[in-house]
Scaffold this motif. Structure first.
Motif, PDB file in Angstrom:
ATOM      1  N   LEU A 214     -17.659 -30.020  30.886  1.00 15.77           N
ATOM      2  CA  LEU A 214     -17.190 -28.771  29.875  1.00 15.77           C
ATOM      3  C   LEU A 214     -18.215 -29.040  28.768  1.00 15.77           C
ATOM      4  O   LEU A 214     -18.047 -29.925  28.112  1.00 15.77           O
ATOM      5  CB  LEU A 214     -15.707 -28.719  29.525  1.00 15.77           C
ATOM      6  N   VAL A 215     -18.886 -27.771  28.426  1.00 18.55           N
ATOM      7  CA  VAL A 215     -19.856 -27.784  27.380  1.00 18.55           C
ATOM      8  C   VAL A 215     -19.130 -27.562  25.994  1.00 18.55           C
ATOM      9  O   VAL A 215     -18.065 -26.919  25.891  1.00 18.55           O
ATOM     10  CB  VAL A 215     -20.826 -26.403  27.615  1.00 18.55           C
ATOM     11  N   ARG A 216     -19.586 -28.300  24.907  1.00 18.56           N
ATOM     12  CA  ARG A 216     -19.187 -28.255  23.404  1.00 18.56           C
ATOM     13  C   ARG A 216     -20.417 -27.732  22.875  1.00 18.56           C
ATOM     14  O   ARG A 216     -21.397 -28.306  22.965  1.00 18.56           O
ATOM     15  CB  ARG A 216     -18.354 -29.394  23.098  1.00 18.56           C
ATOM     16  N   TRP A 217     -20.045 -26.909  21.722  1.00 20.92           N
ATOM     17  CA  TRP A 217     -20.990 -26.555  20.735  1.00 20.92           C
ATOM     18  C   TRP A 217     -20.467 -26.646  19.318  1.00 20.92           C
ATOM     19  O   TRP A 217     -19.735 -25.970  18.935  1.00 20.92           O
ATOM     20  CB  TRP A 217     -21.621 -25.083  20.950  1.00 20.92           C
ATOM     21  N   ALA A 218     -20.879 -27.751  18.848  1.00 16.77           N
ATOM     22  CA  ALA A 218     -20.773 -27.746  17.318  1.00 16.77           C
ATOM     23  C   ALA A 218     -21.644 -27.157  16.652  1.00 16.77           C
ATOM     24  O   ALA A 218     -22.883 -27.707  16.143  1.00 16.77           O
ATOM     25  CB  ALA A 218     -20.437 -29.509  16.908  1.00 16.77           C
ATOM     26  N   HIS A 219     -21.400 -26.018  16.061  1.00 22.48           N
ATOM     27  CA  HIS A 219     -22.219 -25.298  14.997  1.00 22.48           C
ATOM     28  C   HIS A 219     -22.342 -25.950  13.677  1.00 22.48           C
ATOM     29  O   HIS A 219     -21.466 -26.099  13.108  1.00 22.48           O
ATOM     30  CB  HIS A 219     -21.804 -23.886  15.189  1.00 22.48           C
ATOM     31  N   PRO A 220     -23.606 -25.970  13.159  1.00 20.37           N
ATOM     32  CA  PRO A 220     -23.809 -26.892  12.166  1.00 20.37           C
ATOM     33  C   PRO A 220     -22.976 -26.218  10.878  1.00 20.37           C
ATOM     34  O   PRO A 220     -22.424 -26.953   9.952  1.00 20.37           O
ATOM     35  CB  PRO A 220     -25.351 -26.699  11.648  1.00 20.37           C
ATOM     36  N   GLU A 221     -22.765 -24.901  10.771  1.00 19.21           N
ATOM     37  CA  GLU A 221     -22.071 -24.170   9.615  1.00 19.21           C
ATOM     38  C   GLU A 221     -20.681 -23.805  10.295  1.00 19.21           C
ATOM     39  O   GLU A 221     -19.540 -23.822   9.446  1.00 19.21           O
ATOM     40  CB  GLU A 221     -22.744 -23.167   8.970  1.00 19.21           C
ATOM     41  N   LYS A 222     -20.204 -23.521  11.424  1.00 20.63           N
ATOM     42  CA  LYS A 222     -19.257 -22.568  11.754  1.00 20.63           C
ATOM     43  C   LYS A 222     -18.393 -23.720  12.587  1.00 20.63           C
ATOM     44  O   LYS A 222     -17.255 -23.365  12.990  1.00 20.63           O
ATOM     45  CB  LYS A 222     -19.587 -21.580  12.700  1.00 20.63           C
ATOM     46  N   GLY A 223     -18.722 -24.930  12.810  1.00 22.14           N
ATOM     47  CA  GLY A 223     -17.816 -25.710  13.455  1.00 22.14           C
ATOM     48  C   GLY A 223     -17.758 -25.579  14.881  1.00 22.14           C
ATOM     49  O   GLY A 223     -18.721 -24.868  15.336  1.00 22.14           O
ATOM     50  N   TYR A 224     -16.822 -26.287  15.664  1.00 24.32           N
ATOM     51  CA  TYR A 224     -16.889 -26.174  17.106  1.00 24.32           C
ATOM     52  C   TYR A 224     -16.613 -24.611  17.500  1.00 24.32           C
ATOM     53  O   TYR A 224     -15.689 -24.156  16.830  1.00 24.32           O
ATOM     54  CB  TYR A 224     -15.757 -27.111  17.636  1.00 24.32           C
ATOM     55  N   ILE A 225     -17.256 -24.123  18.208  1.00 25.89           N
ATOM     56  CA  ILE A 225     -17.111 -22.646  18.672  1.00 25.89           C
ATOM     57  C   ILE A 225     -16.499 -22.878  20.163  1.00 25.89           C
ATOM     58  O   ILE A 225     -17.287 -23.580  20.868  1.00 25.89           O
ATOM     59  CB  ILE A 225     -18.393 -21.944  18.658  1.00 25.89           C
ATOM     60  N   ALA A 226     -15.809 -21.941  20.502  1.00 29.77           N
ATOM     61  CA  ALA A 226     -15.112 -22.089  21.712  1.00 29.77           C
ATOM     62  C   ALA A 226     -15.870 -21.701  22.875  1.00 29.77           C
ATOM     63  O   ALA A 226     -16.472 -20.813  22.800  1.00 29.77           O
ATOM     64  CB  ALA A 226     -13.513 -21.443  21.929  1.00 29.77           C
ATOM     65  N   PRO A 227     -16.030 -22.397  24.040  1.00 28.56           N
ATOM     66  CA  PRO A 227     -16.814 -21.885  25.263  1.00 28.56           C
ATOM     67  C   PRO A 227     -16.357 -20.592  25.452  1.00 28.56           C
ATOM     68  O   PRO A 227     -17.174 -19.616  26.039  1.00 28.56           O
ATOM     69  CB  PRO A 227     -16.491 -22.767  26.376  1.00 28.56           C
ATOM     70  N   ASP A 228     -15.089 -19.924  25.441  1.00 30.82           N
ATOM     71  CA  ASP A 228     -14.740 -18.756  25.880  1.00 30.82           C
ATOM     72  C   ASP A 228     -15.536 -17.696  25.071  1.00 30.82           C
ATOM     73  O   ASP A 228     -15.669 -16.413  25.152  1.00 30.82           O
ATOM     74  CB  ASP A 228     -13.237 -18.474  25.580  1.00 30.82           C
ATOM     75  N   ARG A 229     -15.886 -18.151  23.837  1.00 35.93           N
ATOM     76  CA  ARG A 229     -16.630 -17.122  22.868  1.00 35.93           C
ATOM     77  C   ARG A 229     -18.101 -17.221  23.139  1.00 35.93           C
ATOM     78  O   ARG A 229     -19.063 -16.210  23.177  1.00 35.93           O
ATOM     79  CB  ARG A 229     -16.514 -17.614  21.521  1.00 35.93           C
ATOM     80  N   PHE A 230     -18.953 -18.544  23.306  1.00 43.71           N
ATOM     81  CA  PHE A 230     -20.522 -18.286  23.387  1.00 43.71           C
ATOM     82  C   PHE A 230     -20.792 -18.499  24.973  1.00 43.71           C
ATOM     83  O   PHE A 230     -21.888 -18.140  25.231  1.00 43.71           O
ATOM     84  CB  PHE A 230     -20.920 -19.351  22.814  1.00 43.71           C
ATOM     85  N   ILE A 231     -19.798 -18.732  25.939  1.00 44.06           N
ATOM     86  CA  ILE A 231     -20.436 -18.506  27.303  1.00 44.06           C
ATOM     87  C   ILE A 231     -20.586 -17.077  27.835  1.00 44.06           C
ATOM     88  O   ILE A 231     -21.756 -16.999  28.407  1.00 44.06           O
ATOM     89  CB  ILE A 231     -19.470 -19.303  28.275  1.00 44.06           C
ATOM     90  N   PRO A 232     -19.618 -16.158  27.514  1.00 43.28           N
ATOM     91  CA  PRO A 232     -20.086 -14.894  27.704  1.00 43.28           C
ATOM     92  C   PRO A 232     -21.243 -14.088  27.027  1.00 43.28           C
ATOM     93  O   PRO A 232     -22.145 -13.457  27.560  1.00 43.28           O
ATOM     94  CB  PRO A 232     -18.798 -14.062  27.071  1.00 43.28           C
ATOM     95  N   LEU A 233     -21.428 -14.834  25.592  1.00 43.98           N
ATOM     96  CA  LEU A 233     -22.813 -14.608  24.882  1.00 43.98           C
ATOM     97  C   LEU A 233     -23.889 -15.022  25.711  1.00 43.98           C
ATOM     98  O   LEU A 233     -24.970 -14.240  25.779  1.00 43.98           O
ATOM     99  CB  LEU A 233     -22.765 -14.917  23.474  1.00 43.98           C
ATOM    100  N   ALA A 234     -23.709 -16.085  26.312  1.00 44.40           N
ATOM    101  CA  ALA A 234     -24.997 -17.016  27.155  1.00 44.40           C
ATOM    102  C   ALA A 234     -25.038 -15.936  28.196  1.00 44.40           C
ATOM    103  O   ALA A 234     -26.484 -16.010  28.575  1.00 44.40           O
ATOM    104  CB  ALA A 234     -24.555 -18.351  27.131  1.00 44.40           C
ATOM    105  N   GLU A 235     -24.152 -15.403  28.675  1.00 45.13           N
ATOM    106  CA  GLU A 235     -24.442 -14.669  29.964  1.00 45.13           C
ATOM    107  C   GLU A 235     -25.091 -13.527  29.919  1.00 45.13           C
ATOM    108  O   GLU A 235     -25.973 -13.058  30.323  1.00 45.13           O
ATOM    109  CB  GLU A 235     -22.873 -14.765  30.807  1.00 45.13           C
ATOM    110  N   GLU A 236     -24.721 -12.944  28.685  1.00 49.47           N
ATOM    111  CA  GLU A 236     -25.253 -11.434  28.132  1.00 49.47           C
ATOM    112  C   GLU A 236     -26.654 -11.556  27.875  1.00 49.47           C
ATOM    113  O   GLU A 236     -27.547 -10.717  28.257  1.00 49.47           O
ATOM    114  CB  GLU A 236     -24.468 -10.966  27.209  1.00 49.47           C
ATOM    115  N   THR A 237     -26.836 -12.633  27.464  1.00 49.48           N
ATOM    116  CA  THR A 237     -28.359 -12.975  26.743  1.00 49.48           C
ATOM    117  C   THR A 237     -29.464 -13.378  27.857  1.00 49.48           C
ATOM    118  O   THR A 237     -30.523 -13.745  27.503  1.00 49.48           O
ATOM    119  CB  THR A 237     -28.571 -13.572  25.374  1.00 49.48           C
ATOM    120  N   GLY A 238     -28.951 -14.170  28.931  1.00 50.40           N
ATOM    121  CA  GLY A 238     -29.595 -15.022  29.792  1.00 50.40           C
ATOM    122  C   GLY A 238     -29.744 -16.439  29.111  1.00 50.40           C
ATOM    123  O   GLY A 238     -30.307 -17.331  30.038  1.00 50.40           O
ATOM    124  N   LEU A 239     -29.189 -16.736  28.188  1.00 47.86           N
ATOM    125  CA  LEU A 239     -29.433 -18.023  27.652  1.00 47.86           C
ATOM    126  C   LEU A 239     -28.442 -19.097  28.593  1.00 47.86           C
ATOM    127  O   LEU A 239     -28.594 -20.509  28.842  1.00 47.86           O
ATOM    128  CB  LEU A 239     -28.855 -18.350  26.255  1.00 47.86           C
TER     129      LEU A 239
END
Ligand code: C2E
Ligand code: CA
Ligand code: CA
Length: 277
Positions: free
Chosen positions: A60-85
């Protein structure tokens, strides 16, 4: 009507604009994080429900944003899907997870489960990439499970069906994540080379609350048995749920009862401890 439409647009524009800018900012941060290999992969043990032995893990992927702290996959996975990332992100997770799993020393071969987003399944390069990742990591194909979403199994999914058959031909296993929560045609399930159905957490939540609430989990187990598939329960949080799932015939699961998803060094430590109950 046209003018009204314009007015409506003008009225909503500032809020929409702010939301969009925030989203684009986050996408830009995500792109940088992927490039700098800042994303982490955590591992949640998959456990034999009879004896608590670890039989594998889900990556399970984890993203520790340097300023915003941990961002939940439920938030950035949909964004990654939309942008192709999701393509570079997904390949990074696959690569990291396969390398980790190839290094696990354990009496029985451990399985590693990696989530695939629909966008990855549409990617013509996917099969080659999985093949090369297996080759370079040294992980046996049968140790890798790819988790796909149920929406891939809908009617006009010919690309998906072909792609899944190609993946299957590599020798990997395929699991349907959150089975029963999305749209899929049961009559077409046999048209896909599926090995595993995963019981979603909401169904697991209900399992110890009487036969009616347990009906959904039971239906998935029965369907799996009838089709000769394995079944894995996710989100098991207490012993009553675990006992009830075993009674229904589900033998493998994951959940906070056993362990949260943990970074690799901690997973290695869990492995050396043996059983989790
Ligand atoms: P999922 O594939 O259904 O993963 C299971 C989620 O349930 C994980 O959330 C896990 O931390 C959580 N979970 C496991 N056991 C329990 C429990 O006992 N109680 C509770 N409350 N939660 C539990 P997480 O890590 O936040 O991931 C959310 C979703 O993001 C995943 O749902 C998956 O759809 C997606 N995701 C995560 N990593 C990746 C990835 O590398 N690639 C893709 N495409 N999607 C990913
Ligand atoms: Ca999953
Ligand atoms: Ca889920």
């Amino acid at each position: 009507a046209k003018r009204q439409g314009r007015n409506r647009f003008a009225y909503f524009a500032p809020a929409m604009h702010a939301g969009l800018v925030e989203k684009l900012d986050l996408a830009e941060d995500l792109r940088g994080a992927i490039e700098r290999h800042e994303l982490e992969v955590y591992y949640q043990p998959l456990v034999d429900l009879d004896d608590g032995a670890i039989v594998g893990a889900e990556a399970l992927v984890r993203w520790a944003h340097p300023e915003k702290g941990y961002i939940a996959p439920d938030r950035f996975i949909p964004l990654a899907e939309e942008t192709g990332l999701i393509l570079p992100l997904g390949y990074e997770v696959l690569n990291t997870a396969c390398r980790a799993a190839a290094g696990w020393r354990h009496p029985v071969p451990l399985r590693i489960s990696v989530n695939l987003s629909p966008r990855q399944v549409q990617d013509p390069a996917l099969v080659l990439y999985v093949r090369q990742t297996l080759l370079h990591s040294g992980l046996p194909a049968e140790s890798l499970t790819l988790e796909i979403t149920e929406s891939l199994l809908s009617e006009d999914a010919e690309v998906a069906a072909n792609r899944l058959a190609e993946l299957k031909a590599l020798g990997v296993r395929l699991a349907v994540d959150d089975f029963g929560t999305g749209y899929s045609s049961l009559s077409r399930l046999h048209a896909f080379p599926i090995d595993i159905l995963k019981i979603p957490k909401p169904f697991v939540d209900g399992v110890a609350h009487g036969p009616e609430q347990a009906a959904l989990a039971r239906a998935i187990v029965d369907l799996a048995v009838a089709l000769g598939l394995d079944v894995v329960a996710e989100g098991i949080e207490d012993a009553a749920q675990c006992a009830e799932l075993r009674r229904l015939g589900c033998t493998v699961g994951q959940g906070f009862l056993f362990s949260r998803p943990v970074p690799r060094p901690q997973f290695d430590k869990l492995l050396s401890q043996g059983a989790l109950v």
